[in-house]
Design a protein around this motif. Structure first.
Motif, PDB file in Angstrom:
ATOM      1  N   GLY A  15       0.805  -1.212   0.000  1.00 31.03           N
ATOM      2  CA  GLY A  15       0.000   0.000   0.000  1.00 31.03           C
ATOM      3  C   GLY A  15       0.840   1.264   0.000  1.00 31.03           C
ATOM      4  O   GLY A  15       0.345   2.345  -0.321  1.00 31.03           O
ATOM      5  N   ARG A  20      -1.442  -3.775  -5.056  1.00 29.08           N
ATOM      6  CA  ARG A  20      -2.142  -4.555  -6.085  1.00 29.08           C
ATOM      7  C   ARG A  20      -1.190  -5.192  -7.092  1.00 29.08           C
ATOM      8  O   ARG A  20      -1.437  -5.207  -8.304  1.00 29.08           O
ATOM      9  N   TYR A 148      -8.951  -6.220   6.734  1.00 21.28           N
ATOM     10  CA  TYR A 148      -8.913  -6.778   5.383  1.00 21.28           C
ATOM     11  C   TYR A 148      -7.626  -6.343   4.711  1.00 21.28           C
ATOM     12  O   TYR A 148      -6.960  -5.418   5.160  1.00 21.28           O
ATOM     13  N   LYS A 150      -5.704  -5.907   0.600  1.00 18.88           N
ATOM     14  CA  LYS A 150      -6.006  -5.729  -0.814  1.00 18.88           C
ATOM     15  C   LYS A 150      -5.059  -6.546  -1.682  1.00 18.88           C
ATOM     16  O   LYS A 150      -3.863  -6.645  -1.402  1.00 18.88           O
ATOM     17  N   ARG A 151      -5.610  -7.159  -2.710  1.00 22.73           N
ATOM     18  CA  ARG A 151      -4.835  -7.840  -3.733  1.00 22.73           C
ATOM     19  C   ARG A 151      -5.346  -7.376  -5.095  1.00 22.73           C
ATOM     20  O   ARG A 151      -6.335  -6.656  -5.186  1.00 22.73           O
ATOM     21  N   GLY A 154      -8.985  -7.868  -5.615  1.00 22.80           N
ATOM     22  CA  GLY A 154      -9.944  -7.249  -4.705  1.00 22.80           C
ATOM     23  C   GLY A 154      -9.546  -7.393  -3.244  1.00 22.80           C
ATOM     24  O   GLY A 154      -8.402  -7.715  -2.914  1.00 22.80           O
ATOM     25  N   ASP A 155     -10.509  -7.145  -2.355  1.00 25.86           N
ATOM     26  CA  ASP A 155     -10.277  -7.176  -0.912  1.00 25.86           C
ATOM     27  C   ASP A 155     -10.497  -8.578  -0.357  1.00 25.86           C
ATOM     28  O   ASP A 155     -11.344  -9.336  -0.851  1.00 25.86           O
ATOM     29  N   HIS A 156      -9.748  -8.898   0.719  1.00 27.27           N
ATOM     30  CA  HIS A 156      -9.842 -10.212   1.345  1.00 27.27           C
ATOM     31  C   HIS A 156      -9.874 -10.076   2.874  1.00 27.27           C
ATOM     32  O   HIS A 156      -9.234  -9.191   3.441  1.00 27.27           O
ATOM     33  N   ASP A 205      -2.147   3.088   5.815  1.00 27.10           N
ATOM     34  CA  ASP A 205      -3.250   2.631   6.665  1.00 27.10           C
ATOM     35  C   ASP A 205      -3.352   3.498   7.916  1.00 27.10           C
ATOM     36  O   ASP A 205      -2.471   3.467   8.782  1.00 27.10           O
ATOM     37  N   LYS A 227      -4.778   1.778   0.907  1.00 23.19           N
ATOM     38  CA  LYS A 227      -6.092   1.844   1.555  1.00 23.19           C
ATOM     39  C   LYS A 227      -6.608   3.269   1.747  1.00 23.19           C
ATOM     40  O   LYS A 227      -7.689   3.465   2.300  1.00 23.19           O
ATOM     41  N   ASP A 230     -10.285   4.262   0.583  1.00 18.25           N
ATOM     42  CA  ASP A 230     -11.293   3.557   1.383  1.00 18.25           C
ATOM     43  C   ASP A 230     -11.431   4.207   2.754  1.00 18.25           C
ATOM     44  O   ASP A 230     -12.537   4.458   3.241  1.00 18.25           O
TER      45      ASP A 230
END
Length: 260
Positions: A15, A20, A148, A150-151, A154-156, A205, A227, A230
């Protein structure tokens, strides 16, 4: 930023330096520029599924030159703590970590339960075993408590959700070994031989990098990658000492603050 000059920069990884599956533009040059300034560097990550050596190899794939000893992870902290305690540990962690962590036990009694990224080992029996060990008196340790991650796809769900299940069911509190725990930042600073107040934490973050750095007494820099969008929408940002569009601008900012 406080009036103190900067002696060390504690850089988040995912991040902040990459996101990603791609390196952040200017990240490699930013790391090189910080080295030229002569500040101490630690690369902080809450990655809790793999040992430092594999993280180092992945960073090299992004063109980021980071030595294994410069990486500071909750896995390293857990290994030190469990070895010193002579623990018998119930592991709810990845298969890869089970191969490298010390003090793991195959049967009770357990003195500690360690929860990390367990997506390749998690099932009801494993989760129930962690719950029962804690109920029997084992100390609950969490490598991290992220909500969570991010990849590229999407989010996991992250480790914090698993920790929450065990704490809710058992009524126990977890000792967190990764960000945002104050101990994590203090130990990272100590590994460089500098006071935590002379460190700047750089991350995307707000709930781990920025909140943890602030609580530890560090200067903090929020980058608007990873992040950030978001969390801005959730009203979580805006508490850092400074904000940057990306890590590419960190060396200039540190130069303005002054380096010891």
């Amino acid at each position: 930023m406080t009036d103190a000059a900067v002696r060390a920069v504690l850089l988040d990884l995912e991040g902040t330096l990459y996101a990603r599956g791609s390196v952040i533009e200017g990240a490699a040059d930013a790391v090189a520029a910080l080295r030229e300034l002569g500040v101490g560097l630690r690369f902080l990550t809450n990655t809790d599924s793999k040992p430092a050596e594999r993280i180092q190899a992945e960073l090299a794939g992004y063109g980021l030159d980071v030595a294994a000893e410069e990486l500071f992870t909750p896995v390293v902290a857990a290994a030190q703590l469990l070895s010193a305690a002579g623990a018998r540990t119930y592991p709810l962690v990845s298969r890869e970590l089970r191969e490298v962590l010390p003090t793991l036990a195959d049967e009770p009694p357990y003195t500690h339960v360690l929860i990390g990224d367990c997506r390749d080992t998690l099932d009801y029996a494993a989760l129930d075993g962690a719950f029962r060990a804690v109920r029997d008196g084992a100390v609950l340790l969490a490598l991290q408590t992220g909500r969570y991650f991010k990849r590229a796809d999407g989010d996991h769900l992250d480790t914090g959700a698993v920790v929450a299940a065990v704490t809710y069911a058992s009524g126990a509190e977890a000792r967190v070994l990764g960000k945002p725990a104050t101990d994590f930042f203090e130990l990272a600073a100590a590994s460089l031989g500098v006071p935590v107040s002379a460190c700047v934490v750089v991350g995307d973050d707000a709930t781990t990098d920025i909140a943890g750095g602030r609580a530890a007494g560090c200067g903090t820099v929020q980058v608007r990658t990873g992040k950030y969008e978001d969390q801005r929408a959730e009203g979580l940002t805006g508490r850092a000492t400074h904000e940057l569009d990306s890590v590419a601008g960190i060396a200039r900012l540190v130069r303005e603050w002054g380096v010891v």
